[in-house]
Design a protein around this motif. Structure first.
Motif: not given
Length: 88
Positions: A14-23
């Protein structure tokens, strides 16, 4: 993820969403982890992978990401030997 963490090539049904919170999250597309073929995503960046898109990632520093999508969900490693769930 700790510094120097590596996520081998894999895909999802399925579609994957990735949000970078830090680093910094270094993300690449393809069937094999190659640090020279990644894009550095800094805090606040977002990436969306379509179903069955093979991708990989690594970190140089401690990095926190938020991953979400709509199920059913799975992580399918290109090389089954890379699957950490099958290692002692």
């Amino acid at each position: 993820m700790p510094a120097d963490y590596k996520i081998p090539a894999h895909w999802h049904p399925a579609i994957e969403h990735v949000t970078v919170l830090s680093g910094t999250f270094n993300l690449g597309m393809g069937d094999k982890l190659d640090p020279t073929k990644t894009t550095a995503l800094s805090a606040g960046s977002m990436a969306i992978m379509q179903p069955k898109t093979t991708h990989f990632a690594w970190t140089k520093e401690e990095t926190m990401v938020q991953v979400h999508g709509v199920g059913p969900w799975a992580v399918n490693y290109v090389d089954p030997a890379d699957d950490p769930r099958k290692k002692p």
